[in-house]
Every structure is written in structure tokens, then in C-alpha cells.
Design a protein around this motif. Structure first.
Motif, PDB file in Angstrom:
ATOM      1  N   ARG A  33       0.811  -1.226   0.000  1.00 26.80           N
ATOM      2  CA  ARG A  33       0.000   0.000   0.000  1.00 26.80           C
ATOM      3  C   ARG A  33       0.837   1.265   0.000  1.00 26.80           C
ATOM      4  O   ARG A  33       0.602   2.153  -0.801  1.00 26.80           O
ATOM      5  CB  ARG A  33      -0.929   0.007   1.214  1.00 26.80           C
ATOM      6  CG  ARG A  33      -1.971  -1.078   1.080  1.00 26.80           C
ATOM      7  CD  ARG A  33      -3.157  -0.850   1.965  1.00 26.80           C
ATOM      8  NE  ARG A  33      -3.906  -2.105   2.063  1.00 26.80           N
ATOM      9  CZ  ARG A  33      -4.622  -2.466   3.094  1.00 26.80           C
ATOM     10  NH1 ARG A  33      -4.713  -1.662   4.138  1.00 26.80           N
ATOM     11  NH2 ARG A  33      -5.247  -3.623   3.105  1.00 26.80           N
ATOM     12  N   CYS A  34       1.804   1.372   0.928  1.00 25.75           N
ATOM     13  CA  CYS A  34       2.508   2.660   1.060  1.00 25.75           C
ATOM     14  C   CYS A  34       3.908   2.636   0.466  1.00 25.75           C
ATOM     15  O   CYS A  34       4.575   3.662   0.425  1.00 25.75           O
ATOM     16  CB  CYS A  34       2.565   3.090   2.515  1.00 25.75           C
ATOM     17  SG  CYS A  34       3.733   2.126   3.477  1.00 25.75           S
ATOM     18  N   CYS A  64       0.111   0.865   7.853  1.00 25.12           N
ATOM     19  CA  CYS A  64      -1.055   0.809   6.969  1.00 25.12           C
ATOM     20  C   CYS A  64      -2.199  -0.006   7.585  1.00 25.12           C
ATOM     21  O   CYS A  64      -3.362   0.255   7.304  1.00 25.12           O
ATOM     22  CB  CYS A  64      -0.674   0.213   5.622  1.00 25.12           C
ATOM     23  SG  CYS A  64       0.264   1.344   4.582  1.00 25.12           S
ATOM     24  N   PHE A  91       2.538   7.586   2.174  1.00 28.89           N
ATOM     25  CA  PHE A  91       3.041   6.926   0.972  1.00 28.89           C
ATOM     26  C   PHE A  91       4.496   7.349   0.823  1.00 28.89           C
ATOM     27  O   PHE A  91       4.804   8.540   0.888  1.00 28.89           O
ATOM     28  CB  PHE A  91       2.239   7.310  -0.281  1.00 28.89           C
ATOM     29  CG  PHE A  91       2.636   6.492  -1.477  1.00 28.89           C
ATOM     30  CD1 PHE A  91       2.020   5.284  -1.733  1.00 28.89           C
ATOM     31  CD2 PHE A  91       3.655   6.918  -2.314  1.00 28.89           C
ATOM     32  CE1 PHE A  91       2.399   4.508  -2.821  1.00 28.89           C
ATOM     33  CE2 PHE A  91       4.047   6.145  -3.396  1.00 28.89           C
ATOM     34  CZ  PHE A  91       3.408   4.937  -3.651  1.00 28.89           C
ATOM     35  N   GLN A  98       2.408   4.049  -8.533  1.00 29.03           N
ATOM     36  CA  GLN A  98       1.913   3.313  -7.359  1.00 29.03           C
ATOM     37  C   GLN A  98       1.085   4.219  -6.463  1.00 29.03           C
ATOM     38  O   GLN A  98       0.104   3.790  -5.851  1.00 29.03           O
ATOM     39  CB  GLN A  98       3.072   2.730  -6.549  1.00 29.03           C
ATOM     40  CG  GLN A  98       3.804   1.584  -7.240  1.00 29.03           C
ATOM     41  CD  GLN A  98       5.032   2.049  -7.992  1.00 29.03           C
ATOM     42  OE1 GLN A  98       5.068   3.169  -8.510  1.00 29.03           O
ATOM     43  NE2 GLN A  98       6.040   1.203  -8.062  1.00 29.03           N
ATOM     44  N   ARG A 147      -2.678   3.683  -5.356  1.00 27.50           N
ATOM     45  CA  ARG A 147      -2.988   3.662  -3.924  1.00 27.50           C
ATOM     46  C   ARG A 147      -4.170   4.588  -3.606  1.00 27.50           C
ATOM     47  O   ARG A 147      -5.089   4.216  -2.861  1.00 27.50           O
ATOM     48  CB  ARG A 147      -1.752   4.101  -3.124  1.00 27.50           C
ATOM     49  CG  ARG A 147      -2.000   4.437  -1.663  1.00 27.50           C
ATOM     50  CD  ARG A 147      -2.397   3.204  -0.862  1.00 27.50           C
ATOM     51  NE  ARG A 147      -2.739   3.544   0.508  1.00 27.50           N
ATOM     52  CZ  ARG A 147      -3.950   3.908   0.917  1.00 27.50           C
ATOM     53  NH1 ARG A 147      -4.941   3.993   0.038  1.00 27.50           N
ATOM     54  NH2 ARG A 147      -4.176   4.179   2.175  1.00 27.50           N
ATOM     55  N   ARG A 204      -7.546   3.372  -4.614  1.00 28.24           N
ATOM     56  CA  ARG A 204      -8.006   2.181  -3.905  1.00 28.24           C
ATOM     57  C   ARG A 204      -9.337   2.482  -3.202  1.00 28.24           C
ATOM     58  O   ARG A 204      -9.499   3.486  -2.538  1.00 28.24           O
ATOM     59  CB  ARG A 204      -6.952   1.793  -2.873  1.00 28.24           C
ATOM     60  CG  ARG A 204      -7.205   0.486  -2.206  1.00 28.24           C
ATOM     61  CD  ARG A 204      -5.989   0.116  -1.358  1.00 28.24           C
ATOM     62  NE  ARG A 204      -6.275  -1.110  -0.634  1.00 28.24           N
ATOM     63  CZ  ARG A 204      -6.955  -1.132   0.502  1.00 28.24           C
ATOM     64  NH1 ARG A 204      -7.359  -0.017   1.054  1.00 28.24           N
ATOM     65  NH2 ARG A 204      -7.207  -2.279   1.102  1.00 28.24           N
TER      66      ARG A 204
END
Ligand code: ZN
Length: 204
Positions: free
Chosen positions: A60-61, A73, A106, A127, A131, A134
Motif C-alpha cells: 500500500r505505502c 497501513c 506513501f 503506485q 494507492r 483504492r
């Protein structure tokens, strides 16, 4: 037949891969380890091997973690609407130490540097976009409502913040920037905690 390089030469060459280490420093390190700290050298070799095999990027990050998704996260106490974008895990740690931020992060793992050939694709921007897009499974809505561009106040950090703002233009996600007060030309990692806290609360 040319002989292959001996073990000492290979060690010095390997140490030269480290940033900022030239031939002379690499020689000093190699001689030191072999002369004074063979146990430490074996520990270093072991730690390097272990880290390379087990550390990866959080799905995720993007920060370093040994799990699929890092502990930050997964922390349910975190404010999920805010995403603070930093250049390095060290910058993230600096903001955490300031105690003034409870959102998510992030980590770009770099910053734009056209002169060094580091472009948008090299700093985790794709990315980051994935993210932010999402969708939360429970609410079926996008979690992130605000991106805080906490890149450094260097020319490259500013260019990176600008690229982030551009990438989310018209997306409905608000992009804010750490307030000035962080000295121009400085890396977040080295800025004192009170200044970071102020720059966060005064962001625009
Ligand atoms: Zn993470």
C-alpha cells in the motif's frame, strides 16, 4: 590465463557500491573489518543477506516492510482520509517523531531529478495513483480525501510536489503542501520536530 580477482579485491569492490564510498574508504573499511572485527564482518554479511531476502515494499505505502502490508497501513487507529507523501522512510520516521500526524503515508523512495535521469515513473508516482484510487471495501468509496505533499524543500522536492499536484488535478482529491517554515533546501529528516509539526498544521 588471467587470474580472477582475489577475495580482498572483491570485498573492496563490493563496499564501493555503497553511496559516497570511494576506493580509499572502501579499502579502509575492508582492512578494518579483516584486521579488527572479523565477527562484526560475518554479522554484517549475515544481516545483509537476511535483509535482502526478507525486506520488500509495502503493497500500500511502498515503504520497506517484511510483511505484505506494513504495520502502519494496518493500524486501525490511523486516519484513513489523509495520505502524507514523503521521499524516504527516514522522512516518514521524522514526521512520526513529531507526533503531530495520525494519517497514513506513501513513501516515494526518491524524488524527481531530471538531471540524474530520475523521472515520474521512477519515484513511485504510478503506485501512488493506484494507492489513492483504492476503494474501501466496506464503504465502497475512495478512502483518501487529502494528499499532503511532504517532499523536501529542495528544487527536486518542489518539482516532485508539483508533479503530485498535477497528477491529481481534477481528481477530487485535495493536494496540500507542507507550509514553509521548513528551511529552503532542507531534507525533512534533519528538520527539528516542532518545525515539522508547524509545517503540517499550517499546510495549504
Ligand atoms: Zn504500508
Amino acid at each position: 590465463m588471467a587470474s580472477s580477482p582475489d577475495a580482498l579485491t572483491l570485498l573492496i569492490d563490493a563496499l564501493r557500491r555503497l553511496p559516497g564510498v570511494g576506493v580509499k574508504s572502501a579499502q579502509r573499511m575492508a582492512f578494518h573489518l579483516l584486521q579488527h572485527d572479523r565477527d562484526g564482518a560475518l554479522g554484517l554479511a549475515q544481516a545483509l543477506g537476511d535483509a535482502v531476502r526478507s525486506v520488500r515494499h509495502c503493497a500500500r505505502c511502498h515503504t520497506f516492510t517484511e510483511a505484505e502490508v506494513c504495520a502502519t497501513c494496518l493500524d486501525p487507529a490511523r486516519e484513513r482520509r489523509q495520505l502524507c507523501v514523503v521521499e524516504t522512510p527516514a522522512d516518514q520516521a521524522a514526521i512520526e517523531r513529531s507526533g503531530s500526524y495520525r494519517g497514513l503515508y506513501f513513501v516515494l523512495m526518491g524524488r524527481l531529478s531530471p538531471l540524474d535521469g530520475i523521472g515520474v515513473g521512477d519515484i513511485g508516482l504510478p503506485q501512488l495513483i493506484a494507492r489513492v484510487d483504492r476503494v474501501d471495501e466496506a464503504s465502497e468509496r475512495r478512502e483518501v480525501e487529502e494528499i499532503i505533499a511532504a517532499t523536501s524543500f529542495t528544487a527536486e522536492g518542489e518539482a516532485t510536489a508539483y508533479a503530485i499536484a498535477k497528477a491529481f488535478e481534477g481528481s477530487g482529491v485535495k493536494v496540500t503542501r507542507l507550509a514553509r517554515g521548513v528551511p529552503v533546501g532542507s531534507e525533512l529528516e534533519y528538520v527539528d520536530l516542532g518545525t515539522i509539526a508547524h509545517a503540517l498544521s499550517d499546510r495549504r
